[in-house]
Design an enzyme around this catalytic site. Structure first.
Site, PDB file in Angstrom:
ATOM      1  N   MET A   1      11.207 -50.551  16.641  1.00 28.27           N
ATOM      2  CA  MET A   1      10.978 -48.592  16.560  1.00 28.27           C
ATOM      3  C   MET A   1       9.778 -48.463  16.050  1.00 28.27           C
ATOM      4  O   MET A   1       9.411 -46.924  16.970  1.00 28.27           O
ATOM      5  CB  MET A   1      12.140 -48.146  15.898  1.00 28.27           C
ATOM      6  CG  MET A   1      12.208 -46.406  15.496  1.00 28.27           C
ATOM      7  SD  MET A   1      13.444 -45.857  14.630  1.00 28.27           S
ATOM      8  CE  MET A   1      14.588 -45.709  15.049  1.00 28.27           C
TER       9      MET A   1
ATOM     10  N   TRP B   1       7.762 -48.631  19.400  1.00 31.69           N
ATOM     11  CA  TRP B   1       8.189 -48.023  20.137  1.00 31.69           C
ATOM     12  C   TRP B   1       7.613 -46.878  19.786  1.00 31.69           C
ATOM     13  O   TRP B   1       7.222 -45.749  20.681  1.00 31.69           O
ATOM     14  CB  TRP B   1       9.834 -47.880  20.761  1.00 31.69           C
ATOM     15  CG  TRP B   1       9.310 -45.531  21.390  1.00 31.69           C
ATOM     16  CD1 TRP B   1       9.558 -46.141  22.573  1.00 31.69           C
ATOM     17  CD2 TRP B   1      10.046 -44.831  20.270  1.00 31.69           C
ATOM     18  NE1 TRP B   1       9.432 -44.542  22.697  1.00 31.69           N
ATOM     19  CE2 TRP B   1       9.838 -44.212  21.730  1.00 31.69           C
ATOM     20  CE3 TRP B   1      10.521 -44.872  18.979  1.00 31.69           C
ATOM     21  CZ2 TRP B   1      10.197 -42.467  21.593  1.00 31.69           C
ATOM     22  CZ3 TRP B   1      10.614 -42.753  19.421  1.00 31.69           C
ATOM     23  CH2 TRP B   1      10.891 -42.430  20.302  1.00 31.69           C
ATOM     24  N   HIS B   2       7.197 -46.152  18.700  1.00 38.19           N
ATOM     25  CA  HIS B   2       6.245 -45.251  18.257  1.00 38.19           C
ATOM     26  C   HIS B   2       5.286 -45.380  18.520  1.00 38.19           C
ATOM     27  O   HIS B   2       4.280 -44.303  18.891  1.00 38.19           O
ATOM     28  CB  HIS B   2       6.504 -45.487  16.765  1.00 38.19           C
ATOM     29  CG  HIS B   2       7.900 -44.459  16.490  1.00 38.19           C
ATOM     30  ND1 HIS B   2       7.703 -42.883  17.193  1.00 38.19           N
ATOM     31  CD2 HIS B   2       8.926 -44.375  15.838  1.00 38.19           C
ATOM     32  CE1 HIS B   2       8.874 -42.469  16.482  1.00 38.19           C
ATOM     33  NE2 HIS B   2       9.783 -43.215  16.161  1.00 38.19           N
ATOM     34  N   GLY B   3       4.359 -46.392  18.309  1.00 32.62           N
ATOM     35  CA  GLY B   3       3.212 -46.924  18.886  1.00 32.62           C
ATOM     36  C   GLY B   3       2.554 -48.211  18.720  1.00 32.62           C
ATOM     37  O   GLY B   3       2.828 -48.359  17.195  1.00 32.62           O
TER      38      GLY B   3
END
Lengths: 400, 79
Positions: A325, A328-330
């Site tokens: 996660m 995924w956010h960056g």
């Protein structure tokens, strides 16, 4: 040329309500005018990706063509055979464009990838969901136009909520009874107006009025200060009202179209612990990670008996989930630390819950302990959002 | 079948409550979590011979002992 980003201003809502009116009248008469619905969806998609967003539009078309081929090829293959390596390759191929989009800024000094477009993450989540349920044999038929409708459903295209194929199609294939639809329409109006309050009043106040002020004060003071604490709370409120407001618009619009898109938030700031928080905050994302990553990983490891100890197994699952996660956010240190922070918080939460279960009779439980639990969770969450905001990066590691 | 499922649930939740109240919500009460759910699916597979993949698991359809028993019975009848 006109370009309209989803729910950006009052004008958008004017056009949206005009476009939805025939759909609403149809559903009130017990009919779904599918061709009209498709035209409206296409028009709103076009308006997101035209004019200066033209390159994104091309990226979207390329992406959809690629993913459609992949889904249907895998579906066709799965009707005959079911090898694990083919499934793994299908999932890797499905997330490949998203991975490129996430990694590009790291190597290109922050520049966005040319194959990226608004909503690529959310489309990818839906597509991976389809592939996984195809593998499990739960998706028994895949209709070309329905899959397109599902992944390109315009009310939720930019940032979710993330629906599931089988659930969406059940709504899409049926026409709700007039009684039920009137109820849904009531909810739709309620959600959209609550969204106005959240997004255009509260998020505006926290994000555009207060945030620049506390940000400037915290930066001027430098280091750790009370302004930084203020920043943490103001940012958290902005984050919630902005995203919850957007989600209410998306769910409200879906309801008006007779589709019960799942809710994204359920009073997250009254959570009694971190686990409870993730059942209330950005729910469709956390449930997606729970169902498609955590549970599948734990299922696989347990079945193959690769990790014997149940506690270690659960913890490994949490770490994997939240690290993914975070990435995924960056790909930045603060998103990854944010993920690790939540993984650790949930692991500690589980230790506490196990302890509580064993010593149930000795641990007091009353109004005070309940309020304290909510207070503690709220502050932990706000601190995690401070990490997430990237403000600490600006404050400590950048010249200003 | 009912007893097998209930015994698995007692084992997993570490509490007799699931036998006393067959309509208790397993997730809201914290008796079962994602980890427990995976164990439940694996146990059902080995003890009852039902093959329930993770995709089959929709929380709202599996949240009480009664619902789980009904699900398992429906799935054994399909075999």
């Amino acid at each position: 040329m006109i370009n309209m980003q989803p729910y950006e201003n009052p004008e958008y809502f004017l056009w949206l309500s005009l476009a939805l009116l025939p759909i609403i009248i149809g559903l009130l008469k017990g009919k779904r005018w599918r061709i009209y619905e498709t035209i409206v969806s296409f028009a709103f998609l076009f308006l997101i990706f035209d004019a200066n967003k033209f390159v994104q539009g091309l990226a979207l078309i390329g992406y959809v063509a690629f993913e459609m081929c992949l889904m249907f090829a895998y579906f066709k293959y799965r009707q005959k055979r079911n090898d694990t390596w083919v499934f793994v390759i299908a999932v890797l191929l499905a997330i490949f464009p998203l991975v490129i989009v996430k990694i590009t800024p790291v190597f290109e000094h922050g520049a966005a990838s040319i194959i990226g477009f608004l909503g690529i993450s959310y489309l990818t989540f839906k597509i991976v969901g389809i592939i996984m349920e195809t593998r499990d044999g739960m998706i028994k038929s895949l209709d070309f136009l329905k899959v397109l409708h599902f992944i390109l459903f315009f009310p939720t295209i930019s940032s979710g909520p993330i629906d599931r194929y089988r659930r969406f199609i059940k709504d899409y294939d049926t026409v709700p009874s007039v009684e039920k639809y009137v109820n849904m329409l009531g909810k739709s109006v309620h959600y959209i107006f609550l969204g106005f309050l959240y997004k255009f009043i509260l998020a505006y106040y926290f994000g555009s009025v207060l945030l620049p002020q506390v940000s400037a004060l915290a930066l001027a003071h430098g280091g750790i200060s009370w302004y930084l604490v203020e920043y943490m709370y103001v940012y958290s409120m902005d984050l919630f009202f902005d995203f919850a407001g957007y989600s209410l618009f998306a769910v409200g619009t879906s309801y008006a179209m007779g589709i019960e898109t799942p809710m994204n938030f359920n009073l997250p700031f009254i959570s009694k612990n971190i686990k409870d928080f993730w059942n209330r905050w950005h729910m469709t994302l956390s449930f997606w990670f729970r169902d498609y990553i955590y549970m599948r990983l734990v299922f696989f490891l347990m079945k193959k008996k690769l990790v014997k100890n149940k506690v270690n197994l659960a913890n490994l699952g949490y770490l994997t989930l939240f690290l993914i996660m975070g990435f995924w956010h960056g790909v930045t240190w603060y998103y990854i630390v944010y993920g690790l922070f939540h993984a650790c918080a949930i692991i500690i939460c589980d230790v506490w819950l196990r302890f509580k279960k064993k010593h149930r009779d000795k641990i007091p439980s009353n109004r005070f302990t309940k309020i304290f639990a909510i207070f503690l969770t709220f502050n932990l969450v706000c601190f995690s959002f401070l990490i997430f905001s990237g403000f600490l990066n600006t404050l400590f590691f950048m010249k200003h | 079948m009912k007893d097998t499922v209930l015994n698995i649930l007692v084992d997993l939740t570490g509490s007799d409550e699931v036998k006393k109240d067959l309509d208790v919500n397993l997730f809201e009460t914290g008796l079962l979590d994602s980890m427990g759910t995976v164990q439940l699916l694996l146990e059902l597979e080995s003890e009852c011979g039902v093959d329930a993949p993770v995709s089959e698991f929709e929380r709202s359809e599996w949240d009480t002992p009664n619902k789980i028993i009904a699900k398992v019975e429906a799935m054994t009848n399909e075999l």
